[in-house]
Design a protein around this motif. Structure first.
Motif, PDB file in Angstrom:
ATOM      1  N   PHE A 186     -20.817  20.679   5.779  1.00 38.35           N
ATOM      2  CA  PHE A 186     -20.810  19.278   5.368  1.00 38.35           C
ATOM      3  C   PHE A 186     -19.472  18.905   4.723  1.00 38.35           C
ATOM      4  O   PHE A 186     -18.982  17.786   4.890  1.00 38.35           O
ATOM      5  CB  PHE A 186     -21.951  18.995   4.398  1.00 38.35           C
ATOM      6  CG  PHE A 186     -23.290  18.790   5.059  1.00 38.35           C
ATOM      7  CD1 PHE A 186     -23.394  18.133   6.269  1.00 38.35           C
ATOM      8  CD2 PHE A 186     -24.457  19.249   4.453  1.00 38.35           C
ATOM      9  CE1 PHE A 186     -24.633  17.930   6.878  1.00 38.35           C
ATOM     10  CE2 PHE A 186     -25.692  19.050   5.041  1.00 38.35           C
ATOM     11  CZ  PHE A 186     -25.786  18.395   6.258  1.00 38.35           C
ATOM     12  N   TYR A 187     -18.896  19.841   3.978  1.00 37.41           N
ATOM     13  CA  TYR A 187     -17.589  19.583   3.363  1.00 37.41           C
ATOM     14  C   TYR A 187     -16.523  19.403   4.447  1.00 37.41           C
ATOM     15  O   TYR A 187     -15.695  18.485   4.377  1.00 37.41           O
ATOM     16  CB  TYR A 187     -17.218  20.729   2.427  1.00 37.41           C
ATOM     17  CG  TYR A 187     -15.852  20.591   1.806  1.00 37.41           C
ATOM     18  CD1 TYR A 187     -15.615  19.663   0.792  1.00 37.41           C
ATOM     19  CD2 TYR A 187     -14.792  21.386   2.243  1.00 37.41           C
ATOM     20  CE1 TYR A 187     -14.352  19.525   0.226  1.00 37.41           C
ATOM     21  CE2 TYR A 187     -13.528  21.257   1.681  1.00 37.41           C
ATOM     22  CZ  TYR A 187     -13.317  20.326   0.675  1.00 37.41           C
ATOM     23  OH  TYR A 187     -12.055  20.190   0.127  1.00 37.41           O
ATOM     24  N   ALA A 188     -16.553  20.258   5.462  1.00 37.37           N
ATOM     25  CA  ALA A 188     -15.596  20.142   6.566  1.00 37.37           C
ATOM     26  C   ALA A 188     -15.771  18.822   7.301  1.00 37.37           C
ATOM     27  O   ALA A 188     -14.792  18.119   7.603  1.00 37.37           O
ATOM     28  CB  ALA A 188     -15.772  21.316   7.534  1.00 37.37           C
ATOM     29  N   LEU A 189     -17.023  18.446   7.579  1.00 37.62           N
ATOM     30  CA  LEU A 189     -17.282  17.217   8.321  1.00 37.62           C
ATOM     31  C   LEU A 189     -16.941  15.984   7.486  1.00 37.62           C
ATOM     32  O   LEU A 189     -16.481  14.975   8.021  1.00 37.62           O
ATOM     33  CB  LEU A 189     -18.744  17.168   8.770  1.00 37.62           C
ATOM     34  CG  LEU A 189     -19.130  16.034   9.724  1.00 37.62           C
ATOM     35  CD1 LEU A 189     -18.237  16.025  10.961  1.00 37.62           C
ATOM     36  CD2 LEU A 189     -20.596  16.134  10.125  1.00 37.62           C
ATOM     37  N   GLY A 190     -17.147  16.069   6.169  1.00 35.68           N
ATOM     38  CA  GLY A 190     -16.758  14.959   5.304  1.00 35.68           C
ATOM     39  C   GLY A 190     -15.262  14.703   5.351  1.00 35.68           C
ATOM     40  O   GLY A 190     -14.810  13.550   5.348  1.00 35.68           O
ATOM     41  N   ASN A 191     -14.472  15.777   5.411  1.00 33.62           N
ATOM     42  CA  ASN A 191     -13.024  15.620   5.553  1.00 33.62           C
ATOM     43  C   ASN A 191     -12.657  15.096   6.937  1.00 33.62           C
ATOM     44  O   ASN A 191     -11.741  14.291   7.084  1.00 33.62           O
ATOM     45  CB  ASN A 191     -12.325  16.955   5.292  1.00 33.62           C
ATOM     46  CG  ASN A 191     -12.177  17.256   3.811  1.00 33.62           C
ATOM     47  OD1 ASN A 191     -11.273  16.761   3.145  1.00 33.62           O
ATOM     48  ND2 ASN A 191     -13.085  18.064   3.274  1.00 33.62           N
ATOM     49  N   SER A 192     -13.390  15.546   7.956  1.00 29.44           N
ATOM     50  CA  SER A 192     -13.137  15.048   9.307  1.00 29.44           C
ATOM     51  C   SER A 192     -13.467  13.563   9.411  1.00 29.44           C
ATOM     52  O   SER A 192     -12.720  12.787  10.018  1.00 29.44           O
ATOM     53  CB  SER A 192     -13.968  15.840  10.324  1.00 29.44           C
ATOM     54  OG  SER A 192     -13.759  15.369  11.641  1.00 29.44           O
ATOM     55  N   ASP A 193     -14.591  13.149   8.807  1.00 30.53           N
ATOM     56  CA  ASP A 193     -14.982  11.738   8.818  1.00 30.53           C
ATOM     57  C   ASP A 193     -14.062  10.883   7.959  1.00 30.53           C
ATOM     58  O   ASP A 193     -13.943   9.680   8.182  1.00 30.53           O
ATOM     59  CB  ASP A 193     -16.420  11.584   8.324  1.00 30.53           C
ATOM     60  CG  ASP A 193     -17.446  11.917   9.403  1.00 30.53           C
ATOM     61  OD1 ASP A 193     -17.098  11.857  10.598  1.00 30.53           O
ATOM     62  OD2 ASP A 193     -18.599  12.232   9.051  1.00 30.53           O
ATOM     63  N   GLY A 194     -13.460  11.486   6.941  1.00 30.39           N
ATOM     64  CA  GLY A 194     -12.496  10.762   6.123  1.00 30.39           C
ATOM     65  C   GLY A 194     -13.011  10.264   4.791  1.00 30.39           C
ATOM     66  O   GLY A 194     -12.252   9.705   4.003  1.00 30.39           O
ATOM     67  N   TRP A 195     -14.294  10.453   4.487  1.00 32.24           N
ATOM     68  CA  TRP A 195     -14.790   9.987   3.188  1.00 32.24           C
ATOM     69  C   TRP A 195     -14.533  11.023   2.094  1.00 32.24           C
ATOM     70  O   TRP A 195     -14.550  10.684   0.911  1.00 32.24           O
ATOM     71  CB  TRP A 195     -16.263   9.610   3.263  1.00 32.24           C
ATOM     72  CG  TRP A 195     -17.223  10.716   3.574  1.00 32.24           C
ATOM     73  CD1 TRP A 195     -17.587  11.163   4.803  1.00 32.24           C
ATOM     74  CD2 TRP A 195     -17.962  11.503   2.635  1.00 32.24           C
ATOM     75  NE1 TRP A 195     -18.497  12.187   4.694  1.00 32.24           N
ATOM     76  CE2 TRP A 195     -18.751  12.413   3.372  1.00 32.24           C
ATOM     77  CE3 TRP A 195     -18.040  11.527   1.243  1.00 32.24           C
ATOM     78  CZ2 TRP A 195     -19.596  13.334   2.763  1.00 32.24           C
ATOM     79  CZ3 TRP A 195     -18.888  12.442   0.636  1.00 32.24           C
ATOM     80  CH2 TRP A 195     -19.654  13.332   1.393  1.00 32.24           C
ATOM     81  N   ILE A 196     -14.289  12.268   2.481  1.00 35.85           N
ATOM     82  CA  ILE A 196     -13.697  13.247   1.571  1.00 35.85           C
ATOM     83  C   ILE A 196     -12.232  13.360   1.974  1.00 35.85           C
ATOM     84  O   ILE A 196     -11.925  13.551   3.152  1.00 35.85           O
ATOM     85  CB  ILE A 196     -14.390  14.620   1.674  1.00 35.85           C
ATOM     86  CG1 ILE A 196     -15.862  14.509   1.274  1.00 35.85           C
ATOM     87  CG2 ILE A 196     -13.693  15.642   0.780  1.00 35.85           C
ATOM     88  CD1 ILE A 196     -16.634  15.814   1.396  1.00 35.85           C
ATOM     89  N   LYS A 197     -11.352  13.243   1.024  1.00 38.49           N
ATOM     90  CA  LYS A 197      -9.932  13.133   1.340  1.00 38.49           C
ATOM     91  C   LYS A 197      -9.125  14.340   0.859  1.00 38.49           C
ATOM     92  O   LYS A 197      -7.932  14.234   0.607  1.00 38.49           O
ATOM     93  CB  LYS A 197      -9.371  11.841   0.737  1.00 38.49           C
ATOM     94  CG  LYS A 197     -10.107  10.586   1.205  1.00 38.49           C
ATOM     95  CD  LYS A 197      -9.503   9.326   0.624  1.00 38.49           C
ATOM     96  CE  LYS A 197     -10.317   8.096   1.023  1.00 38.49           C
ATOM     97  NZ  LYS A 197     -10.357   7.901   2.480  1.00 38.49           N
ATOM     98  N   ASP A 198      -9.775  15.493   0.752  1.00 44.05           N
ATOM     99  CA  ASP A 198      -9.065  16.688   0.300  1.00 44.05           C
ATOM    100  C   ASP A 198      -8.132  17.232   1.377  1.00 44.05           C
ATOM    101  O   ASP A 198      -7.076  17.786   1.074  1.00 44.05           O
ATOM    102  CB  ASP A 198     -10.062  17.774  -0.110  1.00 44.05           C
ATOM    103  CG  ASP A 198     -10.903  17.370  -1.312  1.00 44.05           C
ATOM    104  OD1 ASP A 198     -10.501  16.425  -2.026  1.00 44.05           O
ATOM    105  OD2 ASP A 198     -11.962  17.988  -1.536  1.00 44.05           O
TER     106      ASP A 198
END
Length: 244
Positions: free
Chosen positions: A85-97
């Protein structure tokens, strides 16, 4: 919504809609977000952009906090789903790490190495469609002209989907208009494959001509996986953590 009466150049009275205020705009955007979600195309990054434009992102911030809490809870338990989920959040762009596609791909590979089936599935789909990074579940995933990679990726993807037919994604919103609750959504991954065999894709021949390739048998194989993919529709995270 109030209307303003004006006269046009011919002297006829017409009605013009008043520009909605911030609160009305936010409600309209939430309704739009929820209706778009029915088509499977709503990620927190999209809602973040639209609600921030409206000046009302209270629901968004609360929902995203729950999503981050869910990721952290899974990671604290050693569940590779949290890393996925952390990886996909960065892929989707809502996590910006992380923003570099190669670095995002490495996050998926890390989750897959820990045993995440979702990460393995999206990595295989990425390979098949020659995407720069895994994820992008709002777009189509065809061979992109690289038929060798397409076949290699599908060869990896098929046995994975025979074990688990879906990939999960953290989103905000639901099928009810105006709903901005955080949830886990399940995507049937074979849905991205079988229409390619139905509609066809081109092979570039040595003489410069193109051949349209279709395959009814392979369409049926992948479509059956999609049609028979039994998956939950709603996993509401705010309720989960309120009760937890």
């Amino acid at each position: 919504m109030k209307h303003i009466q004006t006269k046009n150049s011919q002297g006829l009275t017409t009605q013009q809609r008043r520009v909605p205020g911030p609160r009305a705009a936010a409600l309209l955007l939430l309704s739009l977000c929820a209706s778009l979600l029915l088509g499977g195309c709503m990620a927190p990054a999209y809602i973040a952009t639209e609600l921030e434009k409206s000046g009302n992102d209270k629901a968004l911030k609360g929902g995203m906090a729950v999503l981050r809490q869910h990721i952290q809870t899974l990671q604290d338990k050693g569940d590779p789903l949290g890393d996925y989920f952390y990886a996909l959040g960065n892929s989707d762009g809502w996590i910006k790490d992380v923003s570099d596609p190669q670095a995002i791909t490495a996050l998926f590979e890390k989750a897959a190495a820990k045993g995440s089936m979702d990460a393995k599935i999206l990595l295989a789909l990425q390979k098949a469609s020659s995407d720069p990074k895994p994820g992008e579940l709002d777009t189509s995933h065809g061979p992109s002209g690289n038929l060798k990679a397409w076949e290699a990726g599908l060869a990896e993807l098929l046995p994975l989907l025979q074990q688990q037919c879906y990939a999960r994604r953290l989103v905000i919103g639901g099928p009810v208009l105006g709903d901005a609750r955080p949830r886990v959504r399940y995507y049937s991954v074979a849905y991205y494959v079988w229409p390619e065999f139905r509609d066809g894709y081109y092979r570039l021949n040595p003489d410069g001509t193109r051949t349209l390739l279709k395959d009814a048998k392979r369409q049926k194989l992948w479509e059956d996986i999609h049609r028979k993919c039994d998956r939950p529709q709603n996993e509401w995270l705010d309720t989960l953590y309120q009760n937890g």
